[in-house]
Write a protein that holds these residues in place. Structure first.
Motif, PDB file in Angstrom:
ATOM      1  N   TRP A  59     -39.797  81.568  53.676  1.00  0.00           N
ATOM      2  CA  TRP A  59     -39.962  81.298  55.109  1.00  0.00           C
ATOM      3  C   TRP A  59     -38.829  80.408  55.618  1.00  0.00           C
ATOM      4  N   THR A  60     -38.463  79.412  54.815  1.00  0.00           N
ATOM      5  CA  THR A  60     -37.377  78.510  55.214  1.00  0.00           C
ATOM      6  C   THR A  60     -36.064  79.271  55.339  1.00  0.00           C
ATOM      7  N   ASP A  61     -35.815  80.206  54.431  1.00  0.00           N
ATOM      8  CA  ASP A  61     -34.609  81.032  54.518  1.00  0.00           C
ATOM      9  C   ASP A  61     -34.539  81.749  55.869  1.00  0.00           C
ATOM     10  N   LEU A  62     -35.649  82.337  56.276  1.00  0.00           N
ATOM     11  CA  LEU A  62     -35.680  83.065  57.547  1.00  0.00           C
ATOM     12  C   LEU A  62     -35.459  82.126  58.726  1.00  0.00           C
ATOM     13  N   ASN A  63     -36.088  80.951  58.690  1.00  0.00           N
ATOM     14  CA  ASN A  63     -35.890  79.980  59.767  1.00  0.00           C
ATOM     15  C   ASN A  63     -34.439  79.517  59.847  1.00  0.00           C
ATOM     16  N   LEU A  64     -33.838  79.228  58.691  1.00  0.00           N
ATOM     17  CA  LEU A  64     -32.458  78.744  58.682  1.00  0.00           C
ATOM     18  C   LEU A  64     -31.488  79.826  59.132  1.00  0.00           C
ATOM     19  N   ASP A  65     -31.762  81.075  58.756  1.00  0.00           N
ATOM     20  CA  ASP A  65     -30.918  82.182  59.238  1.00  0.00           C
ATOM     21  C   ASP A  65     -30.991  82.284  60.760  1.00  0.00           C
ATOM     22  N   GLY A  66     -32.198  82.127  61.299  1.00  0.00           N
ATOM     23  CA  GLY A  66     -32.358  82.185  62.747  1.00  0.00           C
ATOM     24  C   GLY A  66     -31.658  81.040  63.454  1.00  0.00           C
ATOM     25  N   LEU A  67     -31.744  79.854  62.894  1.00  0.00           N
ATOM     26  CA  LEU A  67     -31.053  78.708  63.484  1.00  0.00           C
ATOM     27  C   LEU A  67     -29.533  78.875  63.402  1.00  0.00           C
ATOM     28  N   ALA A  68     -29.054  79.487  62.319  1.00  0.00           N
ATOM     29  CA  ALA A  68     -27.608  79.666  62.152  1.00  0.00           C
ATOM     30  C   ALA A  68     -27.018  80.542  63.245  1.00  0.00           C
ATOM     31  N   VAL A  69     -27.716  81.615  63.601  1.00  0.00           N
ATOM     32  CA  VAL A  69     -27.169  82.507  64.635  1.00  0.00           C
ATOM     33  C   VAL A  69     -27.367  81.937  66.035  1.00  0.00           C
ATOM     34  N   ASN A  70     -28.109  80.844  66.137  1.00  0.00           N
ATOM     35  CA  ASN A  70     -28.304  80.180  67.426  1.00  0.00           C
ATOM     36  C   ASN A  70     -27.684  78.784  67.442  1.00  0.00           C
ATOM     37  N   ARG A  71     -26.702  78.579  66.605  1.00  0.00           N
ATOM     38  CA  ARG A  71     -26.113  77.249  66.451  1.00  0.00           C
ATOM     39  C   ARG A  71     -25.545  76.711  67.760  1.00  0.00           C
ATOM     40  N   ASP A  72     -25.054  77.582  68.608  1.00  0.00           N
ATOM     41  CA  ASP A  72     -24.468  77.126  69.866  1.00  0.00           C
ATOM     42  C   ASP A  72     -25.501  76.489  70.807  1.00  0.00           C
ATOM     43  N   LEU A  73     -26.781  76.726  70.553  1.00  0.00           N
ATOM     44  CA  LEU A  73     -27.833  76.150  71.384  1.00  0.00           C
ATOM     45  C   LEU A  73     -28.271  74.770  70.903  1.00  0.00           C
TER      46      LEU A  73
END
Length: 310
Positions: A244-258
């Motif tokens: 689950w953490t992997d999925l959350n971190l992947d999502g945060l990575a592609v939204n880093r500009d926010l």
């Protein structure tokens, strides 16, 4: 936010909910807040759910009731489809399950808190829940959390169910932008992550404003009993939490500009620490300031982190 009554869009996900949805809709009807548009995304019901909804549509007095077809890819994708749907336009947005019961002041309480804050700030209200049996008897409450909500907590813990969340328009806009780029584990955890990561404010109300029904069909059970907590601990050490953490971190990575600079720095420490040796892991976790809401939970976090289970 204006002191006038804001319009709230309630986003309800359904699938084969005929046994309980009428009771949930009744609790929405008696909300003390007057302006409620109800958007229902049905994810492939084959029981009487659709017929019950259609009956309600003709007698919904608080606003519009709209039924749409869900993506049929699971509950997270169903809520994601509503989060990114720009046809849904309101002042505030609430998530709703098909089988709970809301206290009559559930929406009014959240709006009251939001009206004391700047509407330009992303805001998220959430609360404790009461747990009830399938037949509706109250049996307990979700844990009462006392540490402040923050991104450092959201990285490793979802503190409140989606059925208690209310977002203002600024928070929903950010959540929609982030969700258009990425899927997520669950809409409540994702909302907590995005609002805190982008500099928003989260308020956790200790009052149980939703009665959360426990039954065999629940997709995510309440964390209210010691048995449930040990079950979650077992999943943590099996590695489910790491996935689950992997999925959350992947999502945060592609939204880093926010993300705010502080959230980005914390994210980097946490992410890099997961890949280091034992001492690097402990050092990175301590420096990041990441925490769970209770001392036993935080100790378990450190142990799981050192063992590579998170």
């Amino acid at each position: 936010m204006s002191k006038e009554d804001p319009r709230i869009a309630v986003l309800m996900g359904t699938r084969d909910g005929a046994a309980f949805i009428d009771e949930q809709l009744q609790s929405l009807l008696v909300q003390s807040h007057p302006l409620v548009d109800l958007w229902i995304s049905d994810d492939g019901s084959v029981d009487g759910t659709i017929a019950i909804i259609e009956t309600w549509k003709s007698r919904w007095p608080k606003g519009r009731m709209t039924l749409v077809e869900g993506p049929r890819q699971g509950f997270a994708a169903n809520f994601r489809s509503m989060i990114v749907d720009r046809r849904i336009d309101a002042d505030c947005y609430a998530f709703c399950d098909q089988d709970d019961i809301w206290e009559s002041d559930r929406l009014e309480s959240a709006i009251g808190w939001m009206q004391a804050h700047d509407a330009k700030t992303p805001l998220m209200f959430c609360s404790r829940t009461a747990t009830m049996t399938e037949a509706g008897s109250l049996v307990g409450h979700s844990p009462l959390f006392r540490r402040p909500p923050s991104f450092r907590n959201a990285l490793v813990q979802s503190i409140a169910g989606g059925n208690t969340i209310l977002l203002n328009a600024a928070a929903r806009d950010l959540l929609a932008r982030a969700s258009a780029r990425s899927g997520f584990v669950s809409h409540d955890w994702w909302a907590y992550l995005i609002v805190t990561a982008t500099g928003g404010v989260v308020h956790y109300d200790p009052r149980p404003l939703v009665r959360y029904r426990q039954h065999a069909a629940n997709l995510v059970g309440a964390n209210a009993s010691w048995r449930a907590r040990f079950s979650r601990l077992g999943r943590l050490f099996k590695g489910d939490f790491a996935d689950w953490t992997d999925l959350n971190l992947d999502g945060l990575a592609v939204n880093r500009d926010l993300l705010t600079s502080d959230a980005a720095a914390c994210l980097d420490l946490f992410t890099n620490g997961r890949r280091g040796n034992l001492f690097q892991r402990l050092g990175a976790l301590r420096k990041s300031g990441v925490y769970r809401q209770t001392l036993p939970g935080t100790l378990g976090l450190y142990l799981a982190f050192t063992l590579g289970r998170i």
